[in-house]
Scaffold this active site. Structure first.
Site, PDB file in Angstrom:
ATOM      1  N   PHE A 127       0.862  -1.177   0.000  1.00  0.00           N
ATOM      2  CA  PHE A 127       0.000   0.000   0.000  1.00  0.00           C
ATOM      3  C   PHE A 127       0.907   1.237   0.000  1.00  0.00           C
ATOM      4  O   PHE A 127       1.863   1.314   0.767  1.00  0.00           O
ATOM      5  CB  PHE A 127      -0.891  -0.013   1.241  1.00  0.00           C
ATOM      6  CG  PHE A 127      -1.998   0.994   1.188  1.00  0.00           C
ATOM      7  CD1 PHE A 127      -3.165   0.723   0.482  1.00  0.00           C
ATOM      8  CD2 PHE A 127      -1.872   2.216   1.823  1.00  0.00           C
ATOM      9  CE1 PHE A 127      -4.191   1.666   0.429  1.00  0.00           C
ATOM     10  CE2 PHE A 127      -2.893   3.156   1.771  1.00  0.00           C
ATOM     11  CZ  PHE A 127      -4.057   2.880   1.074  1.00  0.00           C
ATOM     12  N   ASP A 198       1.118  -4.260   9.127  1.00  0.00           N
ATOM     13  CA  ASP A 198       0.000  -3.379   8.831  1.00  0.00           C
ATOM     14  C   ASP A 198      -1.227  -4.285   8.680  1.00  0.00           C
ATOM     15  O   ASP A 198      -1.298  -5.112   7.764  1.00  0.00           O
ATOM     16  CB  ASP A 198       0.273  -2.588   7.544  1.00  0.00           C
ATOM     17  CG  ASP A 198      -0.812  -1.553   7.263  1.00  0.00           C
ATOM     18  OD1 ASP A 198      -1.965  -1.761   7.706  1.00  0.00           O
ATOM     19  OD2 ASP A 198      -0.508  -0.559   6.579  1.00  0.00           O
ATOM     20  N   TYR A 223     -11.675   1.979   9.597  1.00  0.00           N
ATOM     21  CA  TYR A 223     -12.841   2.323   8.770  1.00  0.00           C
ATOM     22  C   TYR A 223     -13.136   1.253   7.734  1.00  0.00           C
ATOM     23  O   TYR A 223     -14.063   1.386   6.955  1.00  0.00           O
ATOM     24  CB  TYR A 223     -12.671   3.698   8.097  1.00  0.00           C
ATOM     25  CG  TYR A 223     -11.341   3.931   7.412  1.00  0.00           C
ATOM     26  CD1 TYR A 223     -11.070   3.406   6.163  1.00  0.00           C
ATOM     27  CD2 TYR A 223     -10.357   4.699   8.031  1.00  0.00           C
ATOM     28  CE1 TYR A 223      -9.855   3.617   5.543  1.00  0.00           C
ATOM     29  CE2 TYR A 223      -9.128   4.922   7.419  1.00  0.00           C
ATOM     30  CZ  TYR A 223      -8.886   4.383   6.170  1.00  0.00           C
ATOM     31  OH  TYR A 223      -7.676   4.594   5.567  1.00  0.00           O
ATOM     32  N   LYS A 224     -12.339   0.177   7.705  1.00  0.00           N
ATOM     33  CA  LYS A 224     -12.580  -0.903   6.745  1.00  0.00           C
ATOM     34  C   LYS A 224     -13.462  -1.960   7.426  1.00  0.00           C
ATOM     35  O   LYS A 224     -14.629  -1.718   7.667  1.00  0.00           O
ATOM     36  CB  LYS A 224     -11.240  -1.434   6.243  1.00  0.00           C
ATOM     37  CG  LYS A 224     -10.513  -0.364   5.393  1.00  0.00           C
ATOM     38  CD  LYS A 224      -9.094  -0.697   5.019  1.00  0.00           C
ATOM     39  CE  LYS A 224      -8.509   0.447   4.179  1.00  0.00           C
ATOM     40  NZ  LYS A 224      -7.058   0.388   4.057  1.00  0.00           N
ATOM     41  N   ARG A 370     -11.976  -5.058  -7.393  1.00  0.00           N
ATOM     42  CA  ARG A 370     -11.957  -5.676  -6.060  1.00  0.00           C
ATOM     43  C   ARG A 370     -13.370  -5.949  -5.570  1.00  0.00           C
ATOM     44  O   ARG A 370     -14.250  -5.107  -5.681  1.00  0.00           O
ATOM     45  CB  ARG A 370     -11.289  -4.752  -5.036  1.00  0.00           C
ATOM     46  CG  ARG A 370      -9.802  -4.680  -5.134  1.00  0.00           C
ATOM     47  CD  ARG A 370      -9.194  -4.083  -3.872  1.00  0.00           C
ATOM     48  NE  ARG A 370      -9.830  -2.830  -3.456  1.00  0.00           N
ATOM     49  CZ  ARG A 370      -9.409  -2.105  -2.428  1.00  0.00           C
ATOM     50  NH1 ARG A 370      -8.397  -2.503  -1.698  1.00  0.00           N
ATOM     51  NH2 ARG A 370     -10.022  -0.976  -2.109  1.00  0.00           N
TER      52      ARG A 370
HETATM   53  C1  LIG Z   1      -6.271   1.572   3.990  1.00  0.00           C
HETATM   54  C2  LIG Z   1      -4.824   1.385   4.295  1.00  0.00           C
HETATM   55  C3  LIG Z   1      -4.072   2.400   4.904  1.00  0.00           C
HETATM   56  C4  LIG Z   1      -4.717   3.730   5.178  1.00  0.00           C
HETATM   57  O1  LIG Z   1      -3.891   4.679   5.725  1.00  0.00           O
HETATM   58  P1  LIG Z   1      -4.519   6.079   6.149  1.00  0.00           P
HETATM   59  O2  LIG Z   1      -3.434   6.757   6.845  1.00  0.00           O
HETATM   60  O3  LIG Z   1      -5.716   5.799   6.984  1.00  0.00           O
HETATM   61  O4  LIG Z   1      -4.947   6.806   4.908  1.00  0.00           O
HETATM   62  C5  LIG Z   1      -2.751   2.134   5.234  1.00  0.00           C
HETATM   63  N1  LIG Z   1      -2.188   0.935   4.934  1.00  0.00           N
HETATM   64  C6  LIG Z   1      -2.885  -0.043   4.316  1.00  0.00           C
HETATM   65  C7  LIG Z   1      -2.238  -1.336   4.024  1.00  0.00           C
HETATM   66  C8  LIG Z   1      -4.211   0.162   3.973  1.00  0.00           C
HETATM   67  O5  LIG Z   1      -4.891  -0.796   3.352  1.00  0.00           O
END
Ligand SMILES: *Cc1c(COP(=O)(O)O)cnc(C)c1O
Length: 411
Positions: A127, A198, A223-224, A370
Site C-alpha cells: 500500500f 499493517d 474504517y474498513k 476488487r
Molecule cells: C487503507 C490502508 C491504509 C490507510 O492509511 P490512512 O493513513 O488511513 O490513509 C494504510 N495501509 C494499508 C495497508 C491500507 O490498506
C-alpha cells in the site's frame, strides 16, 4: 465441479450462523455492498450514540466531559477493545491519528531500537502510504537508513543483520495475498530485526494473534472491516517488552508523562501512552466505539470461515460464468484475505457498470476489480446475483458507454 445454482446460495444463507448480524447495519434494500474492505457499513446504533455524544456530552457537558465522559482515556480504552480482536493483552494498543502517521511513529522508534542497522525492508507494491512513510523517514534521517523494497518472493531472503525493521501488510490491499504472519515474524526476529505488521486489511476479517506470535509492532485502520466510519482514527500496537526503550519522534503533549503540568521539556510517558501525540478525535472515537462493541460480540473464527467460503464460491462462479476475467487473488483460501480481485483491461468501466446496478465494489489501477466479502452483512445469495450481473454486463458489453469509461478522482 458441481454446477452452482441460486437455490444453493439461498440454502447457505438459511444455515448461516452470522445471518442475524446483517440487521445491525444500515443497508439500503437492493444494494449489494462489496466494498466493506475499503469503507465499512454504518452500524444502526452509531447515529444515536453520536447524537448523544454531540448533544449531551459536548453540547451540555462542554469541557467538563473530558473528565465525566473520559474523552481523554478513549484512545487507550478503544485500543484495549481492538486488542481483544487481535490477540493482545491490555496496555499495548492505542487508537489515535491515522495509519500513515502511526507507521511513521513506529518505524522511527524501530530505527532507534536497532542502532547501527540501516535497512528498512518492505514489499514493492505494498500500500503506497507504507512505502511513502518509510521513504520520508529515510530522507529525514539522511544516510543513516535506506528503504529496501523488493518483489514479494525476495523479501524474506533479504532480511539480514543490517535490517532494522521489516514492514509488511498482512493482507495485500490489491491482490488479497496473505503473508504467514507467524513464520515471517520468526524469520525477521532470527536476524535481530523488528517486525511491524499493517493489519488494515485483516483486522475484523479474521482472528489475529499478535501476542502469541510475538509480534513487535503493528498498525491498522478502523474504517474498513471495523466499520468505524469514514476517516475514523487508526490503531497502533507496541509489544510490552519494547515499551521501556520505545521513543517515537512526534513528541506531542499527550505523550508526555504529565501533560497537564505543561513543563517546558518533553519527558515521555511510561508505557503505550508515549505513542500519543495530540488531542483525540472525540466524535470519531464515539462512532468507532459503537462499531467495536458490535464486532466484539462476534466470533472472529466464524467470520473468517464465512469469508473464505464466500471467496471460494465467488472464484468458482467466475470461472464458470465469466471466464474472460483473470483471478488475481490466491485460489487457496489459506493464502487469501477477505476480498477477491479480478483483472480485466476494461476493469474500470466494468466496475462502473456494476455500480450502476447497485452492486458496489471498487477498482484499483491499472486493471484490478476488487470484491470485498464482509461476512457480517453480506448474504451468500449476493455473490450469485453479483456474478449474474457481471455475466450479463460482459455478454452485452454494457460497460462500453462513455459514462462508465470516464474515470473519477476516487476509484
Ligand atoms: C487503507 C490502508 C491504509 C490507510 O492509511 P490512512 O493513513 O488511513 O490513509 C494504510 N495501509 C494499508 C495497508 C491500507 O490498506
Amino acid at each position: 465441479m458441481t454446477q452452482l445454482t441460486r437455490q444453493y446460495f439461498e440454502e447457505l444463507d438459511k444455515n448461516d450462523q452470522l445471518a442475524s448480524m446483517r440487521e445491525e447495519f444500515c443497508l439500503e434494500k437492493g444494494l449489494i455492498y462489496l466494498d466493506g474492505n475499503s469503507l465499512g457499513v454504518l452500524p444502526k446504533a452509531t447515529a444515536s450514540h453520536m447524537g448523544e455524544v454531540i448533544n449531551q456530552q459536548w453540547g451540555e457537558g462542554l469541557i467538563r466531559s473530558w473528565n465525566t465522559h473520559q474523552w481523554m482515556q478513549k484512545p487507550a480504552q478503544l485500543g484495549d477493545k481492538i486488542a481483544q480482536l487481535v490477540g493482545s493483552k491490555e496496555g499495548q494498543m492505542l487508537v489515535c491519528d491515522t495509519t500513515s502517521v502511526n507507521i511513521f511513529k513506529l518505524a522511527a522508534a524501530a530505527v532507534k531500537m536497532r542502532p547501527g542497522r540501516a535497512k528498512l525492508i518492505t514489499e514493492i507494491g505494498n500500500f503506497a502510504t507504507d512505502l511513502y512513510l518509510l521513504q520520508g523517514l529515510a530522507k529525514l534521517l539522511g544516510d543513516q537508513v535506506q528503504v529496501v523494497a523488493l518483489p514479494r518472493d525476495q523479501v524474506l531472503g533479504a532480511i539480514d543483520q543490517d535490517t532494522a525493521l521489516v514492514l509488511l501488510t498482512h493482507v495485500h490491499f490489491k491482490t488479497s495475498a496473505m503473508w504467514d504472519m507467524d513464520s515471517v515474524t520468526q524469520i525477521t526476529q532470527e536476524k535481530g530485526a523488528l517486525m511491524m505488521w499493517d493489519l488494515s486489511h485483516s483486522v475484523g476479517a479474521m482472528p489475529i494473534n499478535l501476542d502469541a506470535i510475538n509480534v513487535d509492532l503493528a498498525v491498522g485502520c478502523t474504517y474498513k472491516y471495523l466499520n468505524g466510519g469514514p476517516g475514523s482514527p487508526a490503531f497502533l500496537y507496541v509489544a510490552k517488552r519494547h515499551q521501556d526503550l520505545f521513543e517515537q519522534p512526534l513528541t506531542g503533549w499527550l505523550g508526555h508523562a504529565k501533560p497537564f503540568n505543561f513543563e517546558d521539556d518533553y519527558q515521555g510517558a511510561k508505557g503505550i501512552q508515549q505513542a500519543m501525540c495530540g488531542t483525540p478525535a472525540v466524535l470519531a472515537n464515539a462512532a468507532l466505539e459503537v462499531a467495536l462493541n458490535l464486532i466484539l460480540g462476534v466470533d472472529m473464527h466464524l467470520v473468517k470461515v464465512k469469508s473464505q467460503l464466500m471467496g471460494n464460491l465467488f472464484i468458482q462462479l467466475i470461472h464458470q460464468r465469466c471466464p474472460e476475467f483473470e483471478v488475481e487473488s490466491p485460489q487457496d483460501k489459506k493464502q487469501r484475505g477477505s476480498h477477491v480481485s479480478l483483472t480485466h483491461t476494461q476493469g474500470y468501466a466494468i466496475m462502473q457498470a456494476l455500480i450502476s446496478r447497485n452492486i458496489i465494489g471498487d477498482f484499483r489501477a491499472p486493471k484490478t476489480l476488487r470484491f470485498g466479502f464482509t461476512p457480517l452483512y453480506l448474504k451468500y445469495v449476493d455473490l450469485w446475483d453479483t456474478v449474474m450481473a457481471l455475466e450479463e454486463i460482459m455478454l452485452n458489453k454494457s460497460w462500453d458507454r462513455a459514462e462508465f469509461l470516464h474515470q473519477q478522482a476516487v476509484t
